[in-house]
Write a protein that holds these residues in place. Sequence first.
Motif, PDB file in Angstrom:
ATOM      1  N   THR A 183       0.846  -1.192   0.000  1.00  0.00           N
ATOM      2  CA  THR A 183       0.000   0.000   0.000  1.00  0.00           C
ATOM      3  C   THR A 183       0.877   1.236   0.000  1.00  0.00           C
ATOM      4  OG1 THR A 183      -0.119   0.249   2.398  1.00  0.00           O
ATOM      5  CG2 THR A 183      -1.729  -1.225   1.366  1.00  0.00           C
ATOM      6  N   GLY A 184       0.423   2.258  -0.674  1.00  0.00           N
ATOM      7  CA  GLY A 184       1.145   3.531  -0.681  1.00  0.00           C
ATOM      8  C   GLY A 184       0.907   4.261  -1.984  1.00  0.00           C
ATOM      9  N   SER A 185       0.385   5.494  -1.898  1.00  0.00           N
ATOM     10  CA  SER A 185       0.121   6.284  -3.098  1.00  0.00           C
ATOM     11  C   SER A 185       1.408   6.833  -3.693  1.00  0.00           C
ATOM     12  CB  SER A 185      -0.848   7.424  -2.776  1.00  0.00           C
ATOM     13  OG  SER A 185      -2.091   6.860  -2.392  1.00  0.00           O
ATOM     14  N   PHE A 219       1.886 -14.905  -4.613  1.00  0.00           N
ATOM     15  CA  PHE A 219       1.268 -14.113  -5.686  1.00  0.00           C
ATOM     16  C   PHE A 219       1.510 -12.645  -5.374  1.00  0.00           C
ATOM     17  CE2 PHE A 219      -1.558 -17.899  -5.276  1.00  0.00           C
ATOM     18  CZ  PHE A 219      -1.231 -18.496  -6.491  1.00  0.00           C
ATOM     19  N   ARG A 220       2.340 -12.000  -6.215  1.00  0.00           N
ATOM     20  CA  ARG A 220       2.604 -10.577  -6.020  1.00  0.00           C
ATOM     21  C   ARG A 220       1.511  -9.791  -6.735  1.00  0.00           C
ATOM     22  NH1 ARG A 220       5.148  -5.702  -7.713  1.00  0.00           N
ATOM     23  NH2 ARG A 220       4.878  -6.319  -9.874  1.00  0.00           N
ATOM     24  N   VAL A 221       0.612  -9.231  -5.950  1.00  0.00           N
ATOM     25  CA  VAL A 221      -0.463  -8.442  -6.544  1.00  0.00           C
ATOM     26  C   VAL A 221       0.057  -7.066  -6.932  1.00  0.00           C
ATOM     27  CG1 VAL A 221      -2.717  -7.404  -6.115  1.00  0.00           C
ATOM     28  CG2 VAL A 221      -2.227  -9.714  -5.296  1.00  0.00           C
ATOM     29  N   GLY A 222       0.929  -6.516  -6.103  1.00  0.00           N
ATOM     30  CA  GLY A 222       1.502  -5.208  -6.423  1.00  0.00           C
ATOM     31  C   GLY A 222       0.893  -4.096  -5.593  1.00  0.00           C
ATOM     32  N   ILE A 223       0.767  -2.945  -6.229  1.00  0.00           N
ATOM     33  CA  ILE A 223       0.498  -1.707  -5.492  1.00  0.00           C
ATOM     34  C   ILE A 223      -0.991  -1.411  -5.358  1.00  0.00           C
ATOM     35  CG2 ILE A 223       0.871   0.806  -5.531  1.00  0.00           C
ATOM     36  CD1 ILE A 223       3.278   0.078  -7.502  1.00  0.00           C
ATOM     37  N   VAL A 224      -1.395  -1.004  -4.172  1.00  0.00           N
ATOM     38  CA  VAL A 224      -2.733  -0.448  -3.951  1.00  0.00           C
ATOM     39  C   VAL A 224      -2.532   0.944  -3.354  1.00  0.00           C
ATOM     40  CG1 VAL A 224      -4.934  -0.736  -2.750  1.00  0.00           C
ATOM     41  CG2 VAL A 224      -3.658  -2.753  -3.468  1.00  0.00           C
ATOM     42  N   PRO A 225      -3.160   1.977  -3.938  1.00  0.00           N
ATOM     43  CA  PRO A 225      -2.969   3.321  -3.378  1.00  0.00           C
ATOM     44  C   PRO A 225      -3.631   3.453  -2.003  1.00  0.00           C
ATOM     45  CG  PRO A 225      -4.526   3.357  -5.219  1.00  0.00           C
ATOM     46  CD  PRO A 225      -4.010   1.957  -5.127  1.00  0.00           C
ATOM     47  N   ASP A 226      -3.340   4.538  -1.338  1.00  0.00           N
ATOM     48  CA  ASP A 226      -3.871   4.744   0.017  1.00  0.00           C
ATOM     49  C   ASP A 226      -5.341   5.135  -0.034  1.00  0.00           C
ATOM     50  OD1 ASP A 226      -1.539   4.131   1.475  1.00  0.00           O
ATOM     51  OD2 ASP A 226      -0.673   6.067   0.909  1.00  0.00           O
ATOM     52  N   PRO A 228      -9.037   3.334   1.137  1.00  0.00           N
ATOM     53  CA  PRO A 228      -9.616   2.170   1.830  1.00  0.00           C
ATOM     54  C   PRO A 228     -10.503   1.311   0.924  1.00  0.00           C
ATOM     55  CG  PRO A 228      -9.898   4.160   3.146  1.00  0.00           C
ATOM     56  CD  PRO A 228      -9.315   4.596   1.839  1.00  0.00           C
ATOM     57  N   ARG A 229     -11.322   1.958   0.076  1.00  0.00           N
ATOM     58  CA  ARG A 229     -12.235   1.205  -0.787  1.00  0.00           C
ATOM     59  C   ARG A 229     -11.459   0.279  -1.720  1.00  0.00           C
ATOM     60  NH1 ARG A 229     -16.444  -0.292   0.697  1.00  0.00           N
ATOM     61  NH2 ARG A 229     -15.799  -2.225  -0.256  1.00  0.00           N
ATOM     62  N   GLN A 230     -10.397   0.860  -2.355  1.00  0.00           N
ATOM     63  CA  GLN A 230      -9.593   0.056  -3.280  1.00  0.00           C
ATOM     64  C   GLN A 230      -8.891  -1.085  -2.557  1.00  0.00           C
ATOM     65  OE1 GLN A 230      -7.204   1.543  -6.488  1.00  0.00           O
ATOM     66  NE2 GLN A 230      -8.049   3.594  -6.229  1.00  0.00           N
ATOM     67  N   LEU A 231      -8.467  -0.813  -1.334  1.00  0.00           N
ATOM     68  CA  LEU A 231      -7.796  -1.872  -0.571  1.00  0.00           C
ATOM     69  C   LEU A 231      -8.777  -2.999  -0.271  1.00  0.00           C
ATOM     70  CD1 LEU A 231      -5.375  -3.016   0.968  1.00  0.00           C
ATOM     71  CD2 LEU A 231      -6.180  -1.780   2.983  1.00  0.00           C
ATOM     72  N   LEU A 232      -9.962  -2.647   0.222  1.00  0.00           N
ATOM     73  CA  LEU A 232     -10.940  -3.687   0.583  1.00  0.00           C
ATOM     74  C   LEU A 232     -11.376  -4.468  -0.649  1.00  0.00           C
ATOM     75  CD1 LEU A 232     -13.068  -1.797   3.279  1.00  0.00           C
ATOM     76  CD2 LEU A 232     -11.438  -3.680   3.637  1.00  0.00           C
ATOM     77  N   ASP A 233     -11.582  -3.769  -1.781  1.00  0.00           N
ATOM     78  CA  ASP A 233     -11.979  -4.456  -3.022  1.00  0.00           C
ATOM     79  C   ASP A 233     -10.887  -5.424  -3.469  1.00  0.00           C
ATOM     80  OD1 ASP A 233     -14.342  -3.106  -3.023  1.00  0.00           O
ATOM     81  OD2 ASP A 233     -13.818  -1.700  -4.642  1.00  0.00           O
ATOM     82  N   THR A 234      -9.637  -4.957  -3.414  1.00  0.00           N
ATOM     83  CA  THR A 234      -8.533  -5.830  -3.844  1.00  0.00           C
ATOM     84  C   THR A 234      -8.443  -7.059  -2.943  1.00  0.00           C
ATOM     85  OG1 THR A 234      -7.366  -3.845  -4.562  1.00  0.00           O
ATOM     86  CG2 THR A 234      -6.074  -5.860  -4.438  1.00  0.00           C
ATOM     87  N   LEU A 235      -8.572  -6.835  -1.655  1.00  0.00           N
ATOM     88  CA  LEU A 235      -8.501  -7.972  -0.730  1.00  0.00           C
ATOM     89  C   LEU A 235      -9.623  -8.969  -1.019  1.00  0.00           C
ATOM     90  CD1 LEU A 235      -7.603  -6.200   2.638  1.00  0.00           C
ATOM     91  CD2 LEU A 235      -6.137  -7.732   1.282  1.00  0.00           C
ATOM     92  N   ALA A 255      -2.162  10.035   8.834  1.00  0.00           N
ATOM     93  CA  ALA A 255      -3.511  10.352   8.366  1.00  0.00           C
ATOM     94  C   ALA A 255      -3.963   9.440   7.228  1.00  0.00           C
ATOM     95  CB  ALA A 255      -3.550  11.801   7.905  1.00  0.00           C
ATOM     96  N   TYR A 256      -3.004   8.910   6.446  1.00  0.00           N
ATOM     97  CA  TYR A 256      -3.400   8.094   5.302  1.00  0.00           C
ATOM     98  C   TYR A 256      -3.005   6.633   5.511  1.00  0.00           C
ATOM     99  CZ  TYR A 256      -4.178  12.633   3.226  1.00  0.00           C
ATOM    100  OH  TYR A 256      -4.631  13.896   2.981  1.00  0.00           O
ATOM    101  N   ASP A 257      -3.006   6.183   6.748  1.00  0.00           N
ATOM    102  CA  ASP A 257      -2.616   4.806   7.011  1.00  0.00           C
ATOM    103  C   ASP A 257      -3.799   3.873   6.724  1.00  0.00           C
ATOM    104  OD1 ASP A 257       0.113   4.915   7.372  1.00  0.00           O
ATOM    105  OD2 ASP A 257      -0.067   5.603   9.436  1.00  0.00           O
ATOM    106  N   VAL A 258      -3.841   3.489   5.445  1.00  0.00           N
ATOM    107  CA  VAL A 258      -5.025   2.884   4.849  1.00  0.00           C
ATOM    108  C   VAL A 258      -5.350   1.497   5.391  1.00  0.00           C
ATOM    109  CG1 VAL A 258      -3.709   1.962   2.912  1.00  0.00           C
ATOM    110  CG2 VAL A 258      -6.125   2.419   2.615  1.00  0.00           C
ATOM    111  N   VAL A 259      -4.317   0.725   5.690  1.00  0.00           N
ATOM    112  CA  VAL A 259      -4.582  -0.638   6.164  1.00  0.00           C
ATOM    113  C   VAL A 259      -5.260  -0.569   7.521  1.00  0.00           C
ATOM    114  CG1 VAL A 259      -3.546  -2.851   6.786  1.00  0.00           C
ATOM    115  CG2 VAL A 259      -2.638  -1.564   4.840  1.00  0.00           C
ATOM    116  N   LYS A 260      -4.707   0.288   8.355  1.00  0.00           N
ATOM    117  CA  LYS A 260      -5.280   0.453   9.693  1.00  0.00           C
ATOM    118  C   LYS A 260      -6.697   1.016   9.590  1.00  0.00           C
ATOM    119  CE  LYS A 260      -3.861   1.944  14.236  1.00  0.00           C
ATOM    120  NZ  LYS A 260      -2.845   2.658  15.004  1.00  0.00           N
ATOM    121  N   ASP A 261      -6.890   2.005   8.714  1.00  0.00           N
ATOM    122  CA  ASP A 261      -8.220   2.612   8.552  1.00  0.00           C
ATOM    123  C   ASP A 261      -9.238   1.575   8.089  1.00  0.00           C
ATOM    124  OD1 ASP A 261      -7.184   5.007   9.172  1.00  0.00           O
ATOM    125  OD2 ASP A 261      -7.305   5.895   7.152  1.00  0.00           O
ATOM    126  N   ALA A 262      -8.883   0.842   7.025  1.00  0.00           N
ATOM    127  CA  ALA A 262      -9.869  -0.032   6.392  1.00  0.00           C
ATOM    128  C   ALA A 262     -10.105  -1.294   7.218  1.00  0.00           C
ATOM    129  CB  ALA A 262      -9.396  -0.404   4.990  1.00  0.00           C
TER     130      ALA A 262
END
Length: 407
Positions: A183-185, A219-226, A228-235, A255-262
């Motif tokens: 994760t990381g924009s 399986f290397r999925v790669g990058i998910v930006p910061d 939450p919606r995109q992270l949850l959908d990818t997961l 402020a943008y700690d997406v894993v913790k947020d989502a």
Amino acid sequence: MKTVDEHLASVLAGIGPLSALELTLLDAHGCVLAEDVSATHPLPPFDNSAMDGYAVRSVDVASASEQTPVTLPVVGDVAAGSTTPYSVQPGLCVRIMTGAPLPPGADAVVPQESTDEGLAQVSIRAAATAGQYVRRAGEDVTPGTVVLTNGTHLGATQIGLIAAVGRDRVLARPRPRVVILSTGSELVDPGQPLTPGKIPDANSALLTAASQEAGAIAFRVGIVPDDPRQLLDTLEDQLIRADLVLTSGGVSVGAYDVVKDALGRLGTVAFDRVAMQPGMPQGFGRIGPDETPFFGLPGNPVSAYVSFEVFVRPVLRRMLGVDPINRPIVRARLTDPVTSPYGKRTFARGWLTVEAGKYVVRPVGGSGSHLIASLSAANALIVVPDATTELEADATVDVMMLERRQR
Ligand code: AMP
Ligand code: MG
């Protein structure tokens, strides 16, 4: 704060070997056998020649020597794989190759080096004893023998043995499948141009390679930006093929700690502070309908890697069913001082060598957890105990050995 040992115990709780599956021979390489494998036929399957030479009746060449060679007519040739029904009558012989079935009547093989290599007739310059250069059916394994027991970790030689007994599949515990995303924009895929503020995604490659080295299918999925919606959908998309999910980044208090947020909202993943350096923020829990184990590792590459070694690798090894699950720890002499914050276990990069039969470890690079170059120059982690703040040169320390590599 949790200690390293407490966090390791909590991530290992409820983790066991994956259920056994029928695997093809090469898929089973590196896995743990879940059945006893027996031989259904003898090994070798039939009496055969250990040499290229001549199949003889040993009594016929008992008097042969350099000075008094014995000449015998050659009635034919048997090669490996041959099914020609020759037999060796008294006073005759058959030319034979390594691995070819010993013809009935013959009881010994004279290697071609002890002959004139004749085709119609051969002059034999050495006596043979009964059984000489004959590989007996069943001398390696008799039928019905268990050649590998349930629980064996299958390396190359065990895979060879399973093939030799004629099996193309075995019941074994599969390799755990690990889905890895970063994760990381600020991240771009390696090989893509860097624009201002961007950095290449090192972690997903690092963690994929580390998972493979630990015995997983990664399986290397790669990058998910910061986001939450995109992270949850990818997961959600990826869970189908995962026995374990690894993310990096977004687990601290920014402020943008997406894993913790989502994932914090789901209530099944806990975000803890673990008393270690590097790698203090750690996310762990279960996600999805199958309660798939999930690790949210910190984003700095050194933190992500050390967290992988200390927590994730033992989980993967437990899923594989192998023992030990931990890296070997050796005691070594430290060449230079190392410092560590009080109350935290420090895993410092080191280079471990053997000098005069004793382990010696030299600290490598600084302590910054972004310093991936010094991580790559290390082959070991120097473990500084939680309550120790300083280790002098020449102190004896615990060292975790990493993958063996040449410099
Ligand atoms: P974070 O844990 O997301 O706050 O990230 C901590 C630091 O690690 C930041 O400097 C990130 O840019 C860096 N970082 C996070 N993910 C990666 C990655 N996949 N590859 C390289 N550096 C990363
Ligand atoms: Mg981040």
